[in-house]
Design an enzyme around this catalytic site. Structure first.
Site, PDB file in Angstrom:
ATOM      1  CE  LYS B 119      -4.383  -1.423   1.089  1.00  0.00           C
ATOM      2  NZ  LYS B 119      -5.159  -2.252   1.987  1.00  0.00           N
ATOM      3  CD  GLU B 204      -4.793   5.292   3.858  1.00  0.00           C
ATOM      4  OE1 GLU B 204      -4.062   5.097   2.900  1.00  0.00           O
ATOM      5  OE2 GLU B 204      -6.011   4.952   3.890  1.00  0.00           O
ATOM      6  NE  ARG B 297      -8.518  -9.031  -5.288  1.00  0.00           N
ATOM      7  CZ  ARG B 297      -9.649  -8.438  -4.939  1.00  0.00           C
ATOM      8  NH1 ARG B 297     -10.733  -8.625  -5.646  1.00  0.00           N
ATOM      9  NH2 ARG B 297      -9.707  -7.658  -3.879  1.00  0.00           N
TER      10      ARG B 297
END
Lengths: 674, 485
Positions: B119, B204, B297
């Site tokens: 990330k 975050e 994906r």
């Protein structure tokens, strides 16, 4: 329209009903086919599924009312038929909208067996949609009727106070007139009530009934009188005729095809007998004949519920067991294995009721029954049949020979009497202490108190209350009871559920559980299937549910294997297999967490850690702190921490690492640290 | 690379495995299923042309067992592996092993997977592509570091602690108060380690009333990067999506254009190939969107995109892996439907606790505007070891109301599962909720409205009721009259 030609119908004011009853040329009929008939001869097992088939005929019969509610029907509905009385009313209102629905209520005891606080009585009575409220007191303690009377009359429904009748030397016309006087006083006159004479055991001889009604009518000529009588002594018909001739306006009867021995008189026979004697009967005979015929379609399903004690019993005039208690008492005796002692118990009852005087009707009849059957069983167990004979002789001597003069008994006989009531039920003792109200002929002699309470009898006697339970019982906290019930069943209860719970908490919960599991079953299955299921391959049951047709057909019932039976059925043509556990089924014992000190699994999952990553595995005896993770469950790849709700010591760890647990299953037992 | 697919091994189970095999069947490509011991008789095994047992129930022994899966492909003569979603779909090591074994990998390159799987790296890449990102810090060490960041960047609670390698809601913990910080970090770390084998975390700012919007992108090996428009995936429970739709009711045409082209810009910058998704969090009060992550994906909710565009995303992936250039341009993509998807999970709709067991009865819905993607059949087991998702129900219509109406019909009249509990009652309550119908919701919609949604559950259904009666008849038929009668 037909409906509007009805003399009596729901929505009329009590005053209007009373006026119309006064103006009757002859008598009207209350049909007990939907309540007392079933209670007296079929243990209250008649299901609304069958009874509702009579409703279209009742709608046409020109009845005064249909007694379809109350008495023990309420409680048996919850315990045995799994029907709620509210659902029954709803069905009957729909199927016979112009018939007055009548209940039987036990003053402060409502539809239960002990006094309820005033606020409970007011709440319950205000929430039951019944037109005619027949209310009786087993003590004829009219003070106890006040709460019911007030709410019923305020709602504009008809209050029907009943005097409990029995035939004894002390139940004179004078006595009954004083009871009627109290009633008229309570109800502010005779214009808005109907008086019921409740001959619940069926003991009133025709001439006794004639003189009683005659003397009431002479004192209160405007009072509308209804005679309710069981048939137990075999003299119902002439007694009913005597009542009508003496001025009774309404009589109770039941479908001829329902009659056995302990219920009311047969409707069609009574109709013919009265008319021949010159008394007109308000009855659509044609519709009544159809109802009588309809009963024959289903009554065969209830043979199992009939009393094992068959035939009229004129000795009821002595033992006074009420019709409504007959089948259940004999059933208890049969189940308890003391059916052979019944004659002795009835004999003891006939002596007992001369020592402690009240009326043998609920809850008095239960007190009498439990007390007397207890005494007989105790003697039987200790000394065999000779012991039973002995106690009957002892009581006979005391009551008949010595006129209840305690001092006239031999010292050892006195001693024996002084222990006679020691094991009597708590309700008997509560009765002696005034818990139900005043006894009609005053309190029993002191030796009864000594016998019941032993050494502390004087202290207990000092606690005896002279006030009505209405004035002594503390109010219940209804909102708390309601919210407790919500917690127990895991959702807010409906108003009806709350009331059922107020009356019979334990049995109501069992019924809610049943209904949760089996839904509408009690209302849709025919009685043979309800009781026996389907028997043979291709046997099927068809019914409608919420407006759509359904069919359940049996394919096969497997043989029992390790306590399990597989039943294959077609439900609307789709084959389904049901695994039924027999009482022999091995139960995998899963302990569920109960109470704040037991920590349960919040979800179904796997115990992948006991303890936490910082301190490692926990064991019994460890101290854990509030908020500390004590285990972790994994379910579908998500972690769920179990944290200690308070500072505590681990008492027990009920699972092992990697166990699969189900929601609510016990994980830890903790001991809170102060 | 112009190798053709001879045979494809689908390294997955349930809904994704069956879905991929359906497109393979369209193309007459033979398929190999892999299965764990409890999945021996499961639907994806039956749908495949052949099947290989790869281990016991725990995923690490079967669906995460890379060697066994590659060996199965080699043994069966498959030259392609499609990972589906979940399990090994975003595992760069596995992608590399597949390629090293001389097989084709249906997905982006191991380098892209690795880059986007981290990330922190993904966020750097987004910043480089001029894509807006949420304020935060990477590589969370301890409580103090988080507190300092919050102080310096003037961030207030709530915040999110996330697994760096994460996705699918695992290893994600929302922190409301300072006191909870320490526990949250250790929980996220532990979950991250377990789910992804990597305990790196990031922190975050939490966007309140945020919406989750993502863009489906497809890219071939010839430099064509095309978006297939956005999907709205705001409705989540426990950070897992349960209702998705396309297009998004949250954005107007300008925003839609901006968000889609931003996604294309990022994917081009990354050098992405095959199908992938760029996820954004959309702050509906400020109308700003922030980059969240790239899913490298096929996604669960790809079906709604297929319904609005008429394309087959799995088919596109199969084309790309064979090196074919797209035979369409961006200007050819004209969505002209509204599509809705609900996830049928085997869970208690009130508590979300998993409900495994045997599906004793399954009535699969049908009728106008319905698409069903099932991973089970009547009689199948839902084992406790894997995801609770066992079926997707999709509806489409000319506009949102039509799609919602078709979904209402599907859930309320057509669909029936016995044996396990499903989310269906909750899903029906949600799509009937007035706020949902207005398109006014956030990722916290379900938690904020849970009581109301539960109160909307249909109390009784005559089909359920008749089964209660049948149960009674069965018991009394077997046991005879009961004592309590």
């Amino acid at each position: 329209m037909e409906t509007h030609s009805k003399i009596f119908r729901p929505g009329m004011s009590p005053r209007e009903i009373v006026e119309r009853a006064r103006g009757l040329d002859g008598v009207a009929i209350t049909c007990t086919g939907m309540r007392d008939a079933g209670q007296s001869d079929f243990k209250n097992r008649h299901r609304i599924h069958d009874l509702r088939t009579l409703a279209p005929f009742y709608e046409e019969m020109n009845l005064f009312s249909s007694e379809c509610h109350g008495g023990a029907r309420w409680h048996v509905g919850i315990m045995n038929r799994k029907e709620s009385p509210f659902e029954e009313i709803e069905i009957l209102r729909q199927e016979m909208p112009s018939v007055l629905l009548q209940t039987l209520i036990r003053e402060t005891n409502l539809w239960g067996y002990r006094p309820y606080p005033k606020n409970v009585i007011e709440y319950v009575v205000a929430n039951v949609d019944i037109d005619v409220w027949r209310c009786f007191s087993f003590l004829n303690d009219i003070r106890n009727m006040r709460a019911v009377a007030e709410v019923v009359m305020k709602r504009g429904r008809l209050f029907q106070p009943a005097i409990s009748f029995t035939q004894a030397d002390w139940t004179t016309d004078e006595y009954y007139l004083s009871v009627v006087h109290d009633i008229v006083d309570l109800c502010g006159g005779t214009d808005e009530i109907i008086l019921c004479i409740k001959d619940m055991a069926g003991v009133g001889s025709p001439e006794r009934i004639r003189t009683l009604i005659d003397s009431i009518k002479q004192s209160y000529p405007e009072l509308v009188v209804q005679y309710h009588r069981h048939a137990t002594d075999g003299l119902a018909m002439p007694a009913l005729l005597a009542a009508a001739q003496a001025g009774a306006n309404i009589l109770d009867a039941e479908e001829d095809s329902l009659t056995r021995f302990y219920g009311q008189a047969p409707l069609l026979g009574l109709h013919a007998y009265l008319e021949e004697s010159g008394i007109k009967v308000l009855l659509n005979r044609e519709a009544a004949e159809k109802a009588v015929q309809k009963v024959r379609e289903w009554i065969g399903h209830y043979e199992w519920a009939e009393s094992p004690f068959k035939g009229f019993d004129h000795n009821v005039t002595r033992h006074r067991m009420p019709g409504g208690a007959f089948p259940s008492s004999f059933e208890q005796a049969e189940k308890g294995g003391f059916l052979h002692l019944m004659p002795a118990i009835l004999k003891v009852m006939s002596l007992y009721n001369r020592i402690v005087k009240y009326f043998d009707v609920t809850p008095g009849s239960q007190i009498t029954w439990v007390t007397c059957s207890g005494i007989v069983n105790k003697y039987d167990k200790e000394k065999g049949l000779s012991g039973v004979e002995h106690v009957i002789k002892l009581l006979g001597k005391f009551v008949d020979e010595k006129g209840q003069d305690f001092s006239a008994m031999e010292p050892e006989e006195q001693e024996e009497l002084l222990t006679l009531f020691r094991n009597a039920p708590g309700d008997f003792k509560n009765l002696l202490l005034g818990g139900y109200g005043k006894l009609p002929m005053g309190w029993p002699d002191e030796w009864v108190y000594q016998s019941a309470f032993g050494a502390e009898w004087e202290e207990r006697l000092a606690e005896r209350k002279e006030l009505s339970p209405l004035d002594t019982l503390e109010p219940d906290d209804l909102e708390k009871i309601r919210s407790d019930l919500g917690v127990t069943i895991g959702r807010p209860p409906t108003e009806e559920e709350f009331i059922l719970y107020l009356m019979h908490p334990k049995d109501a919960l069992t019924m809610f559980e049943f209904r949760e599991k089996y839904g509408e079953t009690p209302f849709v299955l025919p009685t043979d299937v309800w009781r026996e299921g389907l028997k043979n391959c291709k046997d099927k049951v068809e019914f409608d549910l919420w407006g759509k047709p359904y069919c359940i057909e049996l394919v096969s019932i497997g043989s029992e294997h390790e306590g399990l039976i597989h039943v294959v059925m077609k439900v609307n043509n789709k084959t389904r297999v049901y695994t039924v556990e027999t009482p022999r089924a091995k139960k995998a014992e899963i302990r569920m967490a109960q109470g704040p000190d037991e920590i349960g699994a919040p979800i179904n999952g796997n115990v992948w850690r006991i303890g936490n990553s910082d301190r490692g595995t926990l064991k019994s005896g460890d101290i854990v702190h509030k908020g500390e993770e004590i285990a972790n469950l994994e379910a579908m790849k998500m972690e769920n921490a179990i944290v200690a709700p308070f500072d505590a010591q681990v008492v027990e760890i009920a699972v092992r690492l990697n166990d699969s647990v189900q929601e609510g299953q016990l994980l830890f037992v903790l001991k809170r640290l102060e | 690379m112009a190798e053709k697919i001879k045979k494809i091994l689908v390294a997955n189970r349930g809904v994704p495995a069956v879905r991929i095999m359906q497109t393979c069947r369209d193309r007459k490509i033979p398929t190999v299923a892999v299965y764990s011991t409890p999945d021996r008789l499961s639907l994806h095994v039956m749908v495949a042309d052949s099947a290989v047992h790869i281990g016991d129930a725990p995923p690490v022994e079967s669906y995460l067992n890379m060697d066994k899966i590659i060996n199965a492909a080699l043994e069966q003569g498959a030259n392609v592996i499609h990972p589906g979603w979940g399990f090994l779909a975003e595992n760069s090591q596995f992608a590399q092993m597949v390629m090293d074994a001389g097989l084709l990998w249906v997905g982006p390159s191991p380098r892209v997977i690795r880059l986007m799987g981290d990330k922190i790296e993904a966020k750097k890449m987004a910043i480089r592509a001029n894509v807006p990102t949420i304020p935060g810090i990477s590589d969370v060490k301890d409580v103090d570091q988080v507190r300092e960041w919050m102080k310096n960047d003037e961030v207030s609670f709530p915040i999110m602690i996330k697994a760096s390698a994460g996705g699918g809601g695992k290893g994600m913990v929302k922190v409301e108060r300072d006191e909870d910080l320490a526990n949250a970090i250790s929980q996220a770390r532990s979950e991250a380690k377990k789910a992804f084998g990597d305990e790196k975390l990031l922190a975050e700012k939490y966007i309140e009333r945020g919406r989750h919007i993502e863009v489906q992108v497809v890219a071939d090996e010839h430099g064509n990067v095309i978006h297939l428009f956005e999907r709205e995936c705001t409705l989540q429970r426990r950070n897992q999506k349960i209702i998705e739709e396309a297009p998004s009711p949250s954005v107007n045409e300008d925003l839609q254009r901006e968000i889609c082209f931003t996604a294309v810009r990022l994917m081009r910058e990354i050098g992405y190939t095959t199908a992938g998704t760029v996820e954004f969090i959309f702050d509906s009060s400020t109308k700003r969107f922030y980059f969240l992550e790239v899913n490298t994906r096929l996604q669960v909710e790809h079906g709604v995109t297929e319904l609005i565009t008429g394309l087959d995303v799995v088919g596109i992936m199969l084309d790309v892996v064979q090196g074919r250039p797209f035979d369409f341009f961006q200007s050819d993509i004209h969505p002209n439907r509204w599509a809705l998807e609900v996830r049928i999970n085997a869970e208690d709709p009130r508590t979300f606790s998993p409900s495994f067991g045997t599906i004793t009865r399954l009535q699969i819905p049908h009728g106008p505007g319905i698409r069903v993607a099932s991973g089970v059949y009547e009689g199948a087991d839902i084992p406790p070891y894997y995801d609770s998702l066992f079926m997707l129900l999709l509806t489409a219509g000319r506009d949102r109301d039509t799609a919602i109406r078709a979904m209402d019909r599907t859930l309320s009249r057509n669909f029936r599962v016995e044996g396990v509990k499903t989310l269906a009652p909750l899903l029906l309550s949600i799509i009937r909720h007035e706020a949902f119908q207005r398109g006014d919701f956030s990722t916290r919609f379900i938690e904020n409205h849970m009581d109301e949604l539960v109160s909307m559950f249909k109390e009784k259904d005559s089909q359920d009721e008749v089964l209660k009666i049948a149960k009674y008849v069965a018991e009394i038929s077997a046991l005879g009259p009961q004592e309590w009668m």
